[in-house]
Structures are given as C-alpha cells and as structure tokens.
Design an enzyme around this catalytic site. Structure first.
Site, short mmCIF file in Angstrom:
data_model
loop_
_atom_site.label_atom_id
_atom_site.label_comp_id
_atom_site.label_asym_id
_atom_site.label_seq_id
_atom_site.Cartn_x
_atom_site.Cartn_y
_atom_site.Cartn_z
N ASP A 40 10.10 -48.58 21.68
CA ASP A 40 8.95 -48.28 20.83
C ASP A 40 8.64 -49.55 20.05
O ASP A 40 9.41 -49.96 19.17
CB ASP A 40 9.26 -47.12 19.88
N GLU A 65 10.63 -53.68 15.12
CA GLU A 65 9.77 -53.67 13.93
C GLU A 65 9.89 -55.01 13.19
O GLU A 65 11.01 -55.53 13.03
CB GLU A 65 10.16 -52.51 13.01
N ASN A 92 10.19 -60.25 15.62
CA ASN A 92 8.79 -60.50 15.94
C ASN A 92 8.67 -60.38 17.45
O ASN A 92 9.18 -61.23 18.20
CB ASN A 92 8.38 -61.90 15.46
N ASP A 118 -1.12 -52.45 13.89
CA ASP A 118 -2.01 -52.99 12.87
C ASP A 118 -3.28 -53.51 13.56
O ASP A 118 -3.22 -54.34 14.45
CB ASP A 118 -1.31 -54.14 12.15
N LYS A 122 -10.55 -58.32 11.14
CA LYS A 122 -11.35 -59.54 11.10
C LYS A 122 -11.21 -60.34 12.40
O LYS A 122 -10.11 -60.45 12.94
CB LYS A 122 -10.94 -60.40 9.90
N ASP A 154 -5.86 -45.03 16.37
CA ASP A 154 -6.98 -44.31 15.79
C ASP A 154 -8.18 -45.24 15.60
O ASP A 154 -9.19 -44.84 15.03
CB ASP A 154 -6.59 -43.66 14.46
#
Length: 215
Positions: A40, A65, A92, A118, A122, A154
């Site tokens: 995940d 993560e 990372n 995330d 921009k 989403d």
C-alpha cells in the site's frame, strides 16, 4: 490513544527525503515471508492495511509512507494488535521503491494499492505527485503475472493521470474503461468512507499485467 500531529503535505523532492532506505530482512519482518505480498503506497495512518492484515492472515502487507511520525505510531499499533503479517516503512517511494522490490523473492508482489495520494493541484507542483513513470516502470518489473494494481482518488484529474501513467506502460492493462462503481477490496480507507458519506465521487480503476508481459 494519543494523536500523532504531522504535516499534511510533504514535498518528496526536498533534500531531507533523497536518501533511499535499505531493504529490511523479510525473514525478520514477517512470520511467513513466503506469503503473497500487498504493497500500500502512501499508507498514511495505516488503518486500511491493519484491517486487511486481520482479515487476510494468508497475505503479507507492507505500507510505505513518507511521514515518519505516522509510521512510528503505526508500528506501535502492529505490536499492540499482535499482527505478524503487516509492516510499515518510512521512505520516499520515488527513490526507495526499486531497492525494496529488488530485495523481494521472485513473484512475491501480487497486489498494489495507491489510494487518495496528495493531489498537488498547482501545475508547478505536478512533479511531486506520487505516480510518476519511474514508479510505474518499477512495478511493471516486479509485479507478479497474476497480480493487480488498484488506484483510487476523490480528485478526478489525479485519478485520470494515474490511469494514464499505467495505461501508457505496455506491461499494464486496465480492467474496463469506466470508473469502477465499487471497491473490489473488502476494506475501505478512511478517506473513501468520508468522501462517500459527503455524497462525493470516488474515481477507481484496476490494472493487471497485460498478456504480452506476463511471466
């Protein structure tokens, strides 16, 4: 249980996160290291994987993560729950995924989830988004022939970009061309539940290795 306060956004391109991690000893990480493995990527607080690990003891789970405090707290939960088939790593993914994959037994990786990454809205920040061509190529090299990659967001533009990246790689074949109406996995993420409770859309897609690139 005390809450962990962490930054909501972490720039993966900052100097702090440029050192790749060393792969762990999988024999020490999992009680049964030969079980099929589920990655995940961007696991946040880890609730999804903790629930999956409890539901599917015949699978191993690895959460990746970039926010270290979240990983530290989640590893404490693993011990408290007595789970021996789930582990979390602070890293990372942009520079640590390849060495992790290289260390795995052949055909170990059978399922990958990338959920609500995330969005970095921009235009100048788009290069910070999680799903880059290098990540797709790394997964293409190590995902088992019977494996799958499940994506959801989403934010439609982010979901579409993830699909485009996987769809452009010859090793992957999207299952259907429309967004999936339901989640094929038995556990929903916290963000997924919240989004649906608001009556908002979740954009989902499933990819599997294409026939031409199966082992």
């Amino acid at each position: 249980m005390p809450k962990v306060r962490v930054r909501q956004h972490v720039n993966p391109l900052s100097k702090k996160y440029q050192t790749p991690i060393a792969a762990p000893d999988w024999e020490k990480v999992y009680a049964q290291p030969s079980q099929p493995l589920h990655f995940d990527i961007g696991c946040a607080k880890g609730e999804f994987l903790l629930s999956m690990a409890a539901l599917q003891p015949d699978w191993n789970f690895l959460g990746l993560e970039i926010r270290e405090p979240l990983v530290e707290r989640t590893q404490e939960l693993v011990k408290e729950l007595g789970l021996s088939n789930v582990h979390f790593l602070f890293c990372n993914v942009n520079n640590s995924l390849a060495p992790l994959l290289e260390s795995l037994p052949i055909a170990a990786l059978q399922r990958v989830t990338i959920q609500f990454p995330d969005p970095w809205f921009k235009k100048r920040q788009a290069k910070r988004r999680l799903v880059q061509p290098e990540l797709v190529n790394d997964l293409a090299n190590y995902l088992s022939s019977g494996g799958c990659v499940f994506l959801q967001s989403d934010v439609e533009v982010v979901a579409q970009e993830m699909c485009d990246r996987f769809g452009e790689h010859p090793a992957f074949q999207r299952q259907g061309q429309d967004w999936l109406a339901t989640n094929p996995l038995p556990v929903a993420t916290e963000r997924e539940i919240l989004t649906l409770s608001r009556g908002e859309a979740v954009y989902r897609a499933l990819f599997m290795p294409s026939a031409d690139h199966q082992e």
